[in-house]
Scaffold this motif. Structure first.
Motif, PDB file in Angstrom:
ATOM      1  N   MET A  25      -7.017  -1.411  -3.356  1.00 59.75           N
ATOM      2  CA  MET A  25      -6.460  -0.103  -3.033  1.00 59.75           C
ATOM      3  C   MET A  25      -4.962  -0.298  -2.852  1.00 59.75           C
ATOM      4  O   MET A  25      -4.539  -1.168  -2.069  1.00 59.75           O
ATOM      5  CB  MET A  25      -7.087   0.482  -1.765  1.00 59.75           C
ATOM      6  CG  MET A  25      -6.424   1.774  -1.305  1.00 59.75           C
ATOM      7  SD  MET A  25      -7.123   2.435   0.239  1.00 59.75           S
ATOM      8  CE  MET A  25      -8.527   3.329  -0.390  1.00 59.75           C
ATOM      9  N   SER A  56     -13.959   5.374  -6.042  1.00 56.13           N
ATOM     10  CA  SER A  56     -13.378   6.689  -5.750  1.00 56.13           C
ATOM     11  C   SER A  56     -12.469   6.586  -4.537  1.00 56.13           C
ATOM     12  O   SER A  56     -12.596   5.664  -3.718  1.00 56.13           O
ATOM     13  CB  SER A  56     -14.489   7.717  -5.480  1.00 56.13           C
ATOM     14  OG  SER A  56     -13.958   8.987  -5.136  1.00 56.13           O
ATOM     15  N   CYS A  57     -11.524   7.531  -4.427  1.00 56.28           N
ATOM     16  CA  CYS A  57     -10.679   7.601  -3.240  1.00 56.28           C
ATOM     17  C   CYS A  57     -10.233   9.039  -3.024  1.00 56.28           C
ATOM     18  O   CYS A  57     -10.250   9.865  -3.938  1.00 56.28           O
ATOM     19  CB  CYS A  57      -9.461   6.680  -3.356  1.00 56.28           C
ATOM     20  SG  CYS A  57      -8.224   7.230  -4.567  1.00 56.28           S
ATOM     21  N   SER A  58      -9.826   9.320  -1.790  1.00 54.16           N
ATOM     22  CA  SER A  58      -9.324  10.644  -1.445  1.00 54.16           C
ATOM     23  C   SER A  58      -8.469  10.514  -0.197  1.00 54.16           C
ATOM     24  O   SER A  58      -8.636   9.574   0.589  1.00 54.16           O
ATOM     25  CB  SER A  58     -10.490  11.606  -1.198  1.00 54.16           C
ATOM     26  OG  SER A  58     -10.029  12.888  -0.792  1.00 54.16           O
ATOM     27  N   CYS A  59      -7.538  11.456  -0.023  1.00 55.14           N
ATOM     28  CA  CYS A  59      -6.689  11.483   1.170  1.00 55.14           C
ATOM     29  C   CYS A  59      -6.995  12.737   1.972  1.00 55.14           C
ATOM     30  O   CYS A  59      -7.265  13.806   1.400  1.00 55.14           O
ATOM     31  CB  CYS A  59      -5.212  11.446   0.790  1.00 55.14           C
ATOM     32  SG  CYS A  59      -4.102  11.286   2.218  1.00 55.14           S
ATOM     33  N   SER A  81     -19.734  12.493   0.419  1.00 55.38           N
ATOM     34  CA  SER A  81     -19.937  11.499  -0.640  1.00 55.38           C
ATOM     35  C   SER A  81     -21.154  11.888  -1.455  1.00 55.38           C
ATOM     36  O   SER A  81     -22.109  12.481  -0.940  1.00 55.38           O
ATOM     37  CB  SER A  81     -20.133  10.094  -0.049  1.00 55.38           C
ATOM     38  OG  SER A  81     -21.225  10.070   0.854  1.00 55.38           O
ATOM     39  N   CYS A 137     -14.743  12.437  -0.639  1.00 50.59           N
ATOM     40  CA  CYS A 137     -13.560  13.245  -0.315  1.00 50.59           C
ATOM     41  C   CYS A 137     -13.656  13.766   1.110  1.00 50.59           C
ATOM     42  O   CYS A 137     -14.738  13.804   1.698  1.00 50.59           O
ATOM     43  CB  CYS A 137     -13.400  14.398  -1.297  1.00 50.59           C
ATOM     44  SG  CYS A 137     -14.706  15.628  -1.228  1.00 50.59           S
ATOM     45  N   LEU A 147      -7.203   7.766   4.507  1.00 51.42           N
ATOM     46  CA  LEU A 147      -7.697   7.546   3.156  1.00 51.42           C
ATOM     47  C   LEU A 147      -9.154   7.125   3.224  1.00 51.42           C
ATOM     48  O   LEU A 147      -9.554   6.422   4.158  1.00 51.42           O
ATOM     49  CB  LEU A 147      -6.893   6.449   2.452  1.00 51.42           C
ATOM     50  CG  LEU A 147      -5.421   6.741   2.147  1.00 51.42           C
ATOM     51  CD1 LEU A 147      -4.711   5.462   1.717  1.00 51.42           C
ATOM     52  CD2 LEU A 147      -5.295   7.809   1.067  1.00 51.42           C
ATOM     53  N   LEU A 184     -14.000  -0.577  -6.467  1.00 52.88           N
ATOM     54  CA  LEU A 184     -13.667   0.697  -5.836  1.00 52.88           C
ATOM     55  C   LEU A 184     -13.873   1.821  -6.855  1.00 52.88           C
ATOM     56  O   LEU A 184     -13.256   1.823  -7.921  1.00 52.88           O
ATOM     57  CB  LEU A 184     -12.232   0.686  -5.324  1.00 52.88           C
ATOM     58  CG  LEU A 184     -11.872  -0.481  -4.388  1.00 52.88           C
ATOM     59  CD1 LEU A 184     -10.502  -0.264  -3.760  1.00 52.88           C
ATOM     60  CD2 LEU A 184     -12.923  -0.663  -3.303  1.00 52.88           C
ATOM     61  N   GLU A 230      -9.518   6.060  -9.709  1.00 49.11           N
ATOM     62  CA  GLU A 230      -9.066   7.335  -9.150  1.00 49.11           C
ATOM     63  C   GLU A 230      -7.706   7.164  -8.504  1.00 49.11           C
ATOM     64  O   GLU A 230      -7.311   6.056  -8.098  1.00 49.11           O
ATOM     65  CB  GLU A 230     -10.079   7.878  -8.130  1.00 49.11           C
ATOM     66  CG  GLU A 230      -9.860   9.337  -7.782  1.00 49.11           C
ATOM     67  CD  GLU A 230     -11.087  10.029  -7.233  1.00 49.11           C
ATOM     68  OE1 GLU A 230     -11.072  11.273  -7.179  1.00 49.11           O
ATOM     69  OE2 GLU A 230     -12.065   9.349  -6.869  1.00 49.11           O
ATOM     70  N   VAL A 283      -7.091   3.331  -6.669  1.00 45.37           N
ATOM     71  CA  VAL A 283      -8.163   2.356  -6.445  1.00 45.37           C
ATOM     72  C   VAL A 283      -8.691   1.909  -7.797  1.00 45.37           C
ATOM     73  O   VAL A 283      -8.600   2.639  -8.793  1.00 45.37           O
ATOM     74  CB  VAL A 283      -9.305   2.925  -5.583  1.00 45.37           C
ATOM     75  CG1 VAL A 283      -8.826   3.210  -4.171  1.00 45.37           C
ATOM     76  CG2 VAL A 283      -9.905   4.178  -6.212  1.00 45.37           C
ATOM     77  N   CYS A 312     -12.310   5.476   0.640  1.00 50.39           N
ATOM     78  CA  CYS A 312     -12.657   4.942  -0.663  1.00 50.39           C
ATOM     79  C   CYS A 312     -14.111   4.483  -0.651  1.00 50.39           C
ATOM     80  O   CYS A 312     -14.671   4.181   0.406  1.00 50.39           O
ATOM     81  CB  CYS A 312     -11.730   3.801  -1.084  1.00 50.39           C
ATOM     82  SG  CYS A 312     -11.910   2.293  -0.107  1.00 50.39           S
TER      83      CYS A 312
END
Length: 371
Positions: free
Chosen positions: A110, A132-135, A188, A178, A142, A130, A91, A104, A144
């Motif tokens: 990351m 998934s990730c989101s900001c 999640s 996210c 962040l 890893l 992601e 990631v 993850c």
């Protein structure tokens, strides 16, 4: 590129030959009733594609260990980010209010990148794959997800400094995570069939998140798409509302518009669906990918849909691993949709199923979450 489906209500491939889709170049394909552009540069499955930079760009990442920033106007790559990851990039996410993005990977890294120069700003290695990730919307944090530890890490977006580690958050692989738009909670979803919401201030699991504090949308391998009304709390006793007549394959991704009026979903059945949230009805089906749809994204003005797909394993369909941009601005003007809207206004159901637009050319598929 020409449409292969002369009947917009049919999902069947028409007879006849075909060829490779056009490579690169500017301009939309107007063969179908929904203009679409196919972007090709990745050499393996594309795991994510996100509209970004005020919808002027698309950020994609792939199993080919690279990420690409595309220009929406020219349909050309602006920059390729490569040489750091050694395994699939699962992601990517733009960091708001900055000129940076993060990736990631299954290589446990990351990595934060400078969008203009392509240079690595910082990187860190965690203790698992890893996924998934989101900001956060304010660009400060962040998140993850790590497998097989089933953990969530939250760190500083500017430095990568670790701030929170939620160990054993789920009982199985976390497929996506996210932030909520207020940057106060982390959602999640997991292969253990559960959804969890973690409050950053209380540092505990809670149940209140949505694009505007109202709805949560989840998609699953069980082929269902559910809309959860969290504002009223009915989900506690009634659960989520299943959107009827959904996809024929597992639903891999979904995204809600900022005003919660439009929902877009993608599936392993190779299609994207557009849903009217107020009526919980599917209004449009977009066909064109020749393998699983892995991600969907929606522009802020709801005029563009971006989608991505994996590598086709079928001998009939040899050319996916593409990003596609769909211009849905004028979909309300499509005669069949106007007819449906008119029928809904009079209480008469004319169409037995949503309009299907197929842009493929014939040649010699644990739920993700988005809020």
């Amino acid at each position: 590129m020409t449409p292969i489906n002369p009947d917009p209500l049919s999902g069947e491939d028409p007879p006849g030959g075909g060829g490779e889709e056009e490579e690169g170049g500017a301009g939309w394909s107007w063969g179908s009733k929904v203009p679409v552009k196919v972007l090709k540069a990745h050499s393996d499955a594309i795991t994510a594609a996100r509209l970004c930079c005020n919808d002027r760009c698309i950020l994609s990442c792939s199993s080919d260990c690279s990420a690409i920033l595309w220009d929406v106007e020219s349909f050309q790559p602006l920059r390729t980010f490569t040489g750091v990851h050694s395994r699939t990039i699962t992601e990517c996410a733009l960091i708001p209010y900055s000129n940076r993005m993060v990736t990631v990977s299954w290589d446990k890294k990351m990595v934060a990148w400078d969008l203009e120069t392509g240079h690595v700003l910082w990187q860190m290695k965690l203790d698992g794959l890893l996924t998934s990730c989101s900001c956060s919307a304010d660009g400060r944090l962040l998140v993850c997800a790590v497998d097989p530890q089933n953990s969530v890490y939250i760190c500083s977006a500017s430095s990568g400094q670790m701030l929170h580690h939620i160990s054993n958050h789920h009982r199985s692989t976390i497929t996506q995570c996210c932030f909520d738009p207020q940057s106060q909670r982390v959602a999640s979803v997991s292969a253990d069939k559960s959804i969890k919401l973690w409050d950053l201030q209380a540092q505990t699991t809670t149940v209140s998140i949505s694009s505007n504090g109202h709805f949560l949308c989840t998609a699953s391998w069980d082929k269902t798409l559910k809309l959860w009304d969290l504002q009223g709390g009915q989900f506690r006793s009634q659960g989520g509302t299943t959107l009827q007549r959904g996809h024929e394959g597992s639903v891999s991704c979904c995204v809600l518009s900022a005003d919660d009026a439009l929902l877009v979903s993608g599936s392993y059945d190779r299609t994207m669906a557009l849903w009217d949230v107020s009526s919980l009805s599917r209004t449009l089906v977009l066909k064109g990918h020749t393998d699983w749809v892995t991600d969907v994204s929606l522009s802020a003005d709801r005029k563009l849909v971006a989608s991505s797909s994996k590598v086709s394993s079928s001998l009939r369909f040899l050319h996916d691993k593409t990003v596609r941009i769909w211009d849905v601005e004028n979909m309300e003007e499509i005669p069949e949709i106007k007819q449906r809207k008119s029928a809904e206004g009079t209480g008469i159901q004319i169409l037995k199923r949503p309009l299907e637009i197929d842009t493929r050319r014939p040649s010699t598929m644990d739920g993700f979450l988005d809020v």
